[in-house]
Design a protein around this motif. Structure first.
Motif, mmCIF file in Angstrom:
data_model
loop_
_atom_site.group_PDB
_atom_site.id
_atom_site.type_symbol
_atom_site.label_atom_id
_atom_site.label_comp_id
_atom_site.label_asym_id
_atom_site.label_seq_id
_atom_site.Cartn_x
_atom_site.Cartn_y
_atom_site.Cartn_z
ATOM 1 N N ASP A 64 -41.475 -9.859 -2.223
ATOM 2 C CA ASP A 64 -41.679 -8.736 -0.884
ATOM 3 C C ASP A 64 -43.189 -8.504 -0.868
ATOM 4 O O ASP A 64 -43.387 -8.092 0.268
ATOM 5 N N TYR A 65 -43.871 -8.286 -1.929
ATOM 6 C CA TYR A 65 -45.117 -7.825 -1.911
ATOM 7 C C TYR A 65 -46.321 -8.722 -2.053
ATOM 8 O O TYR A 65 -47.376 -8.631 -1.743
ATOM 9 N N VAL A 66 -45.957 -9.742 -2.866
ATOM 10 C CA VAL A 66 -46.936 -10.795 -3.090
ATOM 11 C C VAL A 66 -46.547 -12.226 -2.915
ATOM 12 O O VAL A 66 -45.503 -12.335 -3.419
ATOM 13 N N ALA A 67 -47.029 -13.063 -2.235
ATOM 14 C CA ALA A 67 -46.778 -14.471 -2.155
ATOM 15 C C ALA A 67 -47.134 -15.337 -3.239
ATOM 16 O O ALA A 67 -47.963 -16.178 -3.358
ATOM 17 N N LEU A 68 -46.108 -15.191 -4.437
ATOM 18 C CA LEU A 68 -46.093 -16.084 -5.550
ATOM 19 C C LEU A 68 -45.389 -17.141 -5.537
ATOM 20 O O LEU A 68 -44.216 -17.340 -5.045
ATOM 21 N N ASP A 69 -46.365 -18.470 -5.601
ATOM 22 C CA ASP A 69 -45.621 -19.811 -5.350
ATOM 23 C C ASP A 69 -45.580 -20.218 -6.950
ATOM 24 O O ASP A 69 -45.317 -21.520 -7.133
ATOM 25 N N ALA A 70 -46.193 -19.731 -7.997
ATOM 26 C CA ALA A 70 -46.448 -20.310 -9.194
ATOM 27 C C ALA A 70 -44.855 -20.468 -9.572
ATOM 28 O O ALA A 70 -43.851 -19.601 -9.183
ATOM 29 N N ALA A 71 -44.783 -21.506 -10.782
ATOM 30 C CA ALA A 71 -43.357 -21.760 -11.381
ATOM 31 C C ALA A 71 -43.315 -20.359 -12.501
ATOM 32 O O ALA A 71 -44.238 -19.761 -12.818
ATOM 33 N N VAL A 72 -42.007 -20.277 -12.739
ATOM 34 C CA VAL A 72 -41.831 -19.160 -13.659
ATOM 35 C C VAL A 72 -42.263 -19.113 -14.892
ATOM 36 O O VAL A 72 -43.065 -17.795 -15.350
ATOM 37 N N PRO A 73 -42.441 -20.049 -15.453
ATOM 38 C CA PRO A 73 -43.179 -20.300 -17.046
ATOM 39 C C PRO A 73 -44.749 -19.619 -16.713
ATOM 40 O O PRO A 73 -45.198 -19.001 -17.397
ATOM 41 N N GLU A 74 -45.251 -20.059 -15.533
ATOM 42 C CA GLU A 74 -46.706 -19.782 -15.361
ATOM 43 C C GLU A 74 -46.883 -18.078 -14.979
ATOM 44 O O GLU A 74 -47.635 -17.426 -15.500
ATOM 45 N N ILE A 75 -45.573 -17.655 -14.310
ATOM 46 C CA ILE A 75 -45.744 -16.210 -13.976
ATOM 47 C C ILE A 75 -45.303 -15.730 -15.175
ATOM 48 O O ILE A 75 -46.249 -14.536 -15.465
ATOM 49 N N THR A 76 -44.520 -16.050 -16.010
ATOM 50 C CA THR A 76 -44.096 -15.197 -17.523
ATOM 51 C C THR A 76 -45.539 -15.232 -18.277
ATOM 52 O O THR A 76 -45.722 -14.045 -18.908
ATOM 53 N N ARG A 77 -46.184 -16.277 -18.185
ATOM 54 C CA ARG A 77 -47.393 -16.153 -18.625
ATOM 55 C C ARG A 77 -48.658 -15.295 -18.269
ATOM 56 O O ARG A 77 -49.382 -14.486 -19.254
ATOM 57 N N ALA A 78 -48.520 -15.344 -17.007
ATOM 58 C CA ALA A 78 -49.333 -14.223 -16.276
ATOM 59 C C ALA A 78 -49.028 -12.911 -16.674
ATOM 60 O O ALA A 78 -50.081 -12.128 -17.006
ATOM 61 N N ILE A 79 -47.820 -12.443 -16.722
ATOM 62 C CA ILE A 79 -47.387 -11.341 -16.957
ATOM 63 C C ILE A 79 -47.644 -10.774 -18.467
ATOM 64 O O ILE A 79 -48.533 -9.799 -18.592
ATOM 65 N N THR A 80 -47.791 -11.716 -19.369
ATOM 66 C CA THR A 80 -48.117 -11.621 -20.706
ATOM 67 C C THR A 80 -49.669 -11.342 -21.006
ATOM 68 O O THR A 80 -50.105 -10.567 -21.526
#
Lengths: 816, 352
Positions: free
Chosen positions: A10-26
């Motif tokens: 809703d707040y940010v247009a993330l198009d990355a795949a889940v593993p990439e997002i997981t890694r980014a959060i980490t």
């Protein structure tokens, strides 16, 4: 905390795949503990089909042979099916040959009991989207035949379970985490659109609620209340329920859900009262009366103390502030007017209340870690928008507000040179600045200096954790990426420093004991109370007690390492492992004449060797223990041989009387005990056989004195003259005492003429030829001169003098 | 009888008789019978005077040869007797396959092995080993390490305290009236070391620490940590990464990688968690294992110990020894370290 990816989007247009997002959060600094995906996985060759006909399988009662239309491209297929819950005309998911269902279930054309089956009709479970509801998944709304099933099923969501470090309470919210991800992926951040801006519905104006009063501003720096009327309580909309469920909350009703939704969105806890249930139309933030009772929303009656902060009306406490609401004032289906609380409570106060009541909630969790007071009103307005959207009604009175009058402003000065200096590598200036701004750490002012660009960075109110240049270095590095820290070699300057003397002692004592076949053990420091009184006095045991033990049998500091070593003997004995000599080095704690001390200790035990050997060795005895203990003491530069050794006496001792001894005293720096462990103690522990033991303890500060460098002592190259003397003494006399007497007499007799180099015991005898109650102790005396060869004559004169002296002054009789 | 016949008979007899001797006295007696003053060979030698002059050279040669042979017989017999004397001293030959009845060898505990190995690796790059009390006070364990007074870590829920009346004479307090506790990390040693003298400082502090926690396969009421602290001018994040790369490569071999993840600790800024990639270790089935925490020393810590944070910078790193030992040796239950089962201890004989 659980974060829904759909919600974040809703707040940010993330198009990355889940593993990439997981890694980014980490790598943004938040540990991802778990990732759960809901909804259908990507399924190929699974399409919508319609059951055209259904006939009984000729060879199986429970199976049917269906004709299924999968649209113009696929045509009509024959499929064998075992389910019973569908009718001709239903549309269902059809897995065609080539499809791979969850669990690596591969679909292919096959014959089932003689009938050809060209695919499979699927249940929800087979598609990996939920539990079976009694057979096939019947698709509602007649989706197009042949449509890929992923186009028809609701899209799934990914929920991250994330550990938020205590310095980042702003990230206990979807917007907070979206802000981080926007910075991490270099994307923009869109805040929810605000509709309500504080205007009051004049037509519905109400005096239902009068005011808020804060009696304890130190624990409640801000309290706001909005009044809404005309709301209709009912279930919240499906999208809201779905999101709440995704992150583990149970939907209640549209009012409560809107509050929870905003808490998860902004991190600001909110609470809604039924306005009619507030007696006197006023809310008071005050301390509870000692013993005041409230039944919280979880149905439990709670007794409050005078330190607990509550929100009350004229008559009673309604809410345990920041923790949980009461049953007496909550929203019910008949509620039409509400008072919406949006407040800030001091973290320590909420933490204390939560701990003392043993009650924590999503609200208390956030307050304990700190909620941004400067976005509170924004969050309240967002909740009002959602309430009006989902429950109707309008705001019927101006905001009631108490506190919150200190505006936020913070700026930190930072130069790019400082960043480089702390990191030890370069990041281009524009990248540094962009990293800051991506986190809304906006550069208000920039000048060029000799140390690179100097930025004046405005810190937003939700980043109370940032107030020094070094804090911003961390932010830049986070966004730059800690995985990009370049490698390097260790450079080391020489420092004049030595290992701590306690470390050196431990190492030396251990090396000796390991070299003498002992096994090193590690036992726990904390011991049970009853065990301490076996080893030390009641007073000492009381001094070594913890104030808050976690379990009963780990309540006291160990006063000796032997306790643990006996445990180790027992464990090995009970497991049928033959005994072996054991040792431990570590800290122990003693009480001595009203003083408590921490000591460095080394101790060993030698259990009786019960194993059978093809050849028997001489068993260890008291003197074995003494020998090893002397070596351990030597590791601490203590000469056990030159210290008076006294037998350990007294009943109730952990050492066996008559078979153990000690030296030193802890108040003089060190203490040693060695010999046989008390047999009654061993029996009470269940240890079979005797145990010899030794323990040496030294105060660390005593070791700290730098040992003087050793000096060579010159020795004589002239031959020694030897004489033996045997003395008949009482059986109870101690050889050490007799020896001192002989040495004293010898030194006196030799005088200045030459040295008595050694007085050594070489024989102890009792029995035949000696009177009852007597024993003979024989010594060899070594005489030597540094400057000449001694003549027999002069030695004989001295030796005679020794014998005369001993015969004259002591109770000893020279044996002829 | 001719002389040469006499000699031949004599030698045959001597050979038999000497062969029968078993001890030195027997041999000496036999020797006297032949070559002693009244010996038989001596008697024959005495006849040489009566031998005809023309026969003398031949006879002389014969006598000398006989004498040499007799001496050889005596020598060989002496050697045989000496050999038998030696073997009598030795007793029967040993059975080398029997085990030694002596115990041993002694063993270091696996936690000690790991600790010492880390210290050894760090000593090579200039660290010395520091030590400090396990009973600590709030100042050394929390205040000096930038832990706010209401921080949950210092709550009685997580930290073991002593009653307010308990004090320890040789554990110095920083302020009067401080409460004593059991240290929750070895960082207190860093504080004591910094208070003792000025930088530069390069220490490694291994030791026992305490947390109020349930005991299970991965938690123990006390466990061990090892921490490094380096304080000097111009210490950087890159230096810290270099140290950890060096440490873990030295410990786990080439191919070992480390990575930093941003994290939060009160006493460092920036702070990182350290992950280790060592797929070659047994039982390591994840690509990255979390092994410790580190960071650049927070300026507040320097202020607490009286170092000027504008002049001095530093890094700190810490990890659990049990966890490292479990990873290195493939031990999967922490409680095994505290049971001291000899079947575990003996596996580490002479060990690294």
């Amino acid at each position: 905390m659980k974060i829904s990816l759909n919600w974040i989007r809703d707040y940010v247009a993330l198009d990355a795949a889940v593993p990439e997002i997981t890694r980014a959060i980490t790598f943004l600094g938040f540990e991802v503990e778990h990732v759960a995906t809901t909804g259908a996985p990507a399924l190929e060759h699974v399409v919508v089909g319609e059951v055209l006909a259904c006939d009984r399988h000729p060879n199986a009662d429970k199976l049917s042979v269906c004709r299924v239309d999968i649209g113009p491209a696929g045509g009509v297929r024959t499929i064998v099916c075992g389910a019973q819950n569908y009718r001709v005309g239903d549309r269902v998911p059809v897995a065609l040959p080539g499809a791979v269902l969850p669990g690596d279930f591969r679909i292919k054309q096959s014959k089932i009991r003689g009938e050809l089956s060209d695919g499979m009709l699927c249940s929800a479970r087979e598609l990996g989207i939920g539990e079976d509801q009694g057979g096939l998944l019947i698709l509602e709304g007649r989706p197009a035949l042949g449509a890929p099933i992923n186009d028809v099923l609701p899209p799934g969501d990914t929920v991250f379970d994330i550990e938020i470090t205590p310095n980042r309470p702003d990230c206990l919210s979807h917007i907070g985490l979206a802000r981080e991800l926007a910075a991490g992926f270099r994307k923009g951040l869109t805040y929810p659109q605000e509709k309500f801006r504080g205007e009051v519905d004049a037509a519905a104006k109400s005096d239902l609620f009068e005011a808020v009063q804060v009696d304890t501003p130190e624990d409640c720096p801000l309290y706001t209340a909005h009044v809404l009327a005309g709301v209709k309580v009912g279930p919240s909309p499906a999208w809201m329920q779905e999101r709440l469920r995704a992150v583990g909350l149970r939907p209640i009703n549209n009012i409560v859900d809107a509050g929870n939704y905003v808490m998860l969105e902004y991190g600001q806890p909110l609470h809604a009262f039924d306005a009619r249930k507030i007696a006197g139309g006023r809310l008071v933030v005050r301390r509870a009366f000692e013993g005041e009772k409230i039944t919280t929303l979880d149905g439990k009656e709670r007794t409050l103390s005078a330190r607990t902060l509550v929100i009350a009306d004229a008559a009673k406490a309604l809410v345990v502030a920041g923790v949980m609401g009461g049953e007496n004032s909550g929203i019910d289906p008949s509620t039409t007017s509400i008072v919406l609380e949006c407040a800030i409570f001091r973290p320590a106060s909420v933490r204390w209340t939560s701990r003392s009541l043993g009650l924590s909630s999503d609200s208390s969790y956030r307050y304990e870690r700190g909620v941004d007071p400067h976005t509170a009103v924004e969050a309240a307005r967002r909740a009002i928008d959602l309430i009006i959207e989902t429950a109707g009604g309008s705001v019927v009175a101006p905001i009631c507000i108490a506190g919150g009058d200190v505006p936020w402003k913070r700026e930190v000065e930072l130069t790019s040179g400082f960043v480089r200096e702390r990191l030890g590598f370069d990041i281009p200036e524009p990248e540094m600045k962009a990293a800051l701004e991506s986190l809304e750490l906006n550069v208000a002012h920039e000048v060029q200096t000799a140390d690179g660009a100097r930025w004046t960075v405005s810190i937003p109110s939700w980043r109370d954790d940032l107030d020094r240049p070094i804090d911003l270095v961390e932010e830049i590095l986070r966004i730059h990426g800690t995985e990009r820290i370049p490698g390097a070699r260790v450079t080391s300057i020489g420092l004049v420093a030595e290992d701590d003397p306690v470390v050196v002692f431990n190492r030396r004592a251990s090396a000796y004991l390991v070299g003498h076949d002992f096994h090193e053990c590690v036992n726990l420091t904390l011991r049970p109370a009853r065990e301490l009184t076996t080893w030390v006095s009641q007073t000492a045991a009381a001094e070594l007690a913890l104030a808050n033990p976690f379990v009963e049998d780990q309540s006291h500091l160990r006063p000796t390492l032997i306790m643990g070593l006996l445990d180790s003997i027992l464990l090995n004995q009970s497991r049928g492992t033959a005994g072996a000599p054991l040792f431990e080095v570590g800290r122990i704690f003693v009480e001595h004449n009203g003083h408590n001390l921490e000591g460095a200790s080394a101790a060993f035990v030698i259990p009786e060797d019960a194993a059978r050997h093809w050849r028997r060795r001489e068993p260890a005895d008291f003197y074995t223990a003494r020998h090893h203990l002397a070596a351990v003491a030597a590791a601490a530069a203590v000469d056990l041989g030159s210290a008076p050794i006294t037998p350990v006496t007294g009943p109730g001792n952990a050492w066996q009387e008559g078979h153990s001894a000690g030296a030193g005293a802890i108040d003089q720096g060190w203490v040693a005990r060695f010999g046989l462990v008390n047999l009654a103690l061993l029996r009470s522990l269940g240890i079979e056989g005797n145990v010899l033991a030794g323990t040496f303890t030294i105060l660390p500060e005593r070791l700290s004195d730098a040992a003087p460098r050793l000096r060579f002592r010159d020795f004589s190259l002239f031959p020694a003259a030897l004489r033996d003397i045997a003395l008949v003494v009482d059986r109870s006399a101690r050889a050490g005492d007799v020896r001192s007497e002989v040495a004293r007499a010898a030194a006196a007799a030799a005088g200045e003429s030459f040295a008595v180099e050694d007085v050594g015991v070489f024989d102890v005898y009792e029995g035949k030829g000696l009177p009852e109650g007597k024993k003979s102790v024989a010594f060899s005396l070594v005489f030597r001169s540094p400057s000449r060869t001694l003549t027999d004559e002069e030695v004989n004169i001295v030796f005679q003098r020794i014998q005369d002296e001993l015969g004259k002054t002591s109770a000893y009789q020279v044996r002829k | 009888m001719e002389m040469h016949e006499q000699l031949s008979t004599l030698l045959t007899k001597a050979a038999e008789e000497l062969q029968a001797t078993r001890t030195r006295p027997e041999l000496e007696a036999a020797k006297a019978r032949y070559v002693g003053p009244n010996g038989e060979f001596t008697a024959i030698m005495k006849q040489m005077g009566s031998v005809a002059k023309e026969l003398r050279p031949a006879m002389g040669k014969l006598v000398n040869e006989s004498k040499a042979r007799l001496q050889a017989l005596l020598d060989s017999r002496l050697r045989a007797i000496e050999d038998s004397e030696l073997s009598a001293r030795l007793g029967p030959p040993i059975d080398p396959t029997l085990p030694s009845p002596d115990p041993g060898p002694g063993t270091y505990h696996p936690l000690t092995l790991v600790r010492e190995e880390v210290c050894r690796i760090l000593r090579k790059v200039g660290f010395t080993v520091a030590d400090g009390p396990e009973v600590e006070t709030e100042f050394y364990c929390f205040d000096a390490l930038n832990t706010p007074p209401d921080h949950p870590a210092r709550d009685a829920q997580d930290t073991f305290y002593f009653p307010p009346t308990t004090s320890f004479d040789n554990v110095t307090v920083h302020r009067p009236g401080e409460r004593y506790l059991l240290r929750t990390h070895t960082s207190s040693v860093q504080v004591r070391t910094m208070l003792k003298g000025p930088p530069p400082i390069r220490i490694v502090s291994p030791g026992r620490v305490y947390r109020r926690d349930t005991t299970d396969a991965s938690h123990s009421a006390n466990f061990h940590q090892i921490e490094c602290l380096y304080v000097d001018r111009g210490v950087t994040v890159r230096d810290l990464k270099a140290l950890l790369d060096y440490l873990f490569e030295a410990l786990l071999g080439p191919g070992t990688k480390t990575r930093f993840r941003p994290h939060y600790f009160g006493y460092t800024e920036p702070s990182f968690e350290v992950d280790l990639s060592a797929r070659h270790l047994p039982k390591v089935n994840k690509e990255w294992i979390e092994i410790g925490g580190c960071g650049i020393v927070d300026p507040e810590v320097f202020k607490a110990v009286g170092y000027d944070p504008d002049v001095w910078t530093g890094y700190a790193f810490g990890m659990g020894i049990e966890r490292l030992a479990m990873t290195l040796y493939g031990i999967d239950d922490i409680r095994l370290f505290y049971q001291n089962d000899l079947r575990l201890l003996r596996q580490f004989a002479g060990g690294v």
